[in-house]
Design an enzyme around this catalytic site. Sequence first.
Site, PDB file in Angstrom:
ATOM      1  N   ALA A  61      -1.780   3.401   4.323  1.00  0.00           N
ATOM      2  CA  ALA A  61      -0.824   4.058   3.319  1.00  0.00           C
ATOM      3  C   ALA A  61      -1.225   4.822   2.194  1.00  0.00           C
ATOM      4  CB  ALA A  61       0.104   2.764   3.013  1.00  0.00           C
ATOM      5  N   ALA A  62      -2.320   5.187   2.354  1.00  0.00           N
ATOM      6  CA  ALA A  62      -2.958   6.085   1.347  1.00  0.00           C
ATOM      7  C   ALA A  62      -2.246   7.361   0.874  1.00  0.00           C
ATOM      8  CB  ALA A  62      -4.242   6.478   1.829  1.00  0.00           C
ATOM      9  N   GLY A  63      -1.709   8.066   1.963  1.00  0.00           N
ATOM     10  CA  GLY A  63      -1.098   9.197   1.444  1.00  0.00           C
ATOM     11  C   GLY A  63       0.405   8.703   1.045  1.00  0.00           C
ATOM     12  N   ASP A  64       1.033   7.696   1.555  1.00  0.00           N
ATOM     13  CA  ASP A  64       2.258   7.287   0.973  1.00  0.00           C
ATOM     14  C   ASP A  64       2.042   6.732  -0.453  1.00  0.00           C
ATOM     15  OD1 ASP A  64       3.625   7.863   3.362  1.00  0.00           O
ATOM     16  OD2 ASP A  64       3.130   5.842   4.113  1.00  0.00           O
TER      17      ASP A  64
END
Length: 305
Positions: free
Chosen positions: A251-254
């Site tokens: 979920a890094a990009g989110d």
Amino acid sequence: MQANVLVIGSLNMDLVAQAERLPRAGETLLGQSFATVPGGKGANQAVAAARLGGQVAMIGCVGADAYGHALRQALADEGIDCQGVRVAEDVATGIAMIVVDANSQNAIVIVAGGNGQLECADIERFDGLLQAADVVVCQLEIPYAVVAFALERAHQAGKTVILNPAPASGPLPQEWLAWVDYLIPNESEAQALTGLAVDSVDDAEQAAGLLHEAGAGKVIITLGERGVLFAAGAQSRHYPGRKVQAVDTTAAGDTFVGGFAAALARGLDESQAIAFGQAAAALSVTHAGAQPSIPTLAQVEQVLS
């Protein structure tokens, strides 16, 4: 509830398996663990924005099943206004099957389920949420017609519009770019949008230039451990990545997108909002799972202090 960030997008239940490596075609691997975790790019970004200081509402669609109930409850538990998350009968809630390897890399297969049932009428029905928002965030895990409708409507309403073009399979319709204030792809999405391999900061700068030529205004390309490339026309700036021990990058990009949106809504300038989003994303990869890994405002402020 007065919401200053509105997320229009997907809600999935993530079915997460840990394995030593990602399987090859036709191969069966023994996994090490399994968990069901609330996810979906839209819901992840909504949770990130809420934990990171935003008042958040969401528009989306789930099925009338246990996963759908759990996903709506997860939003409510974060204080997110989920009146705009419709429950569709006779359809399964969206799911994402995720395999995470020992190096924290992942492979994901998505089944749209209820996400594919979201309609332009849902955006119209909850126009009050859009009008109350300062920042509107969209992704591509819902029907393209709904994305286009939401982007145009938010732009016409004078909102700050963020598009995370994920997943991207090719160039975006040109008219979309005029409706978007911040286009935020990662390396692979930037490659899909431009046809240019993005394997370095220089590559990202070239890709941002191509997107600008196509009509995009401000482009932010997230580059994982290499940081972020921000470009506005001919001007660009590289923000180096933070050094952390990654456990799971799911979920890094989110987290970056949600943190960036919340920071803008709180009045931070672009540079501050990018740095804030980076710090939040760096913290997220040090924990497993999608939404469970997203940090709080206090945790990020402690890192930045």
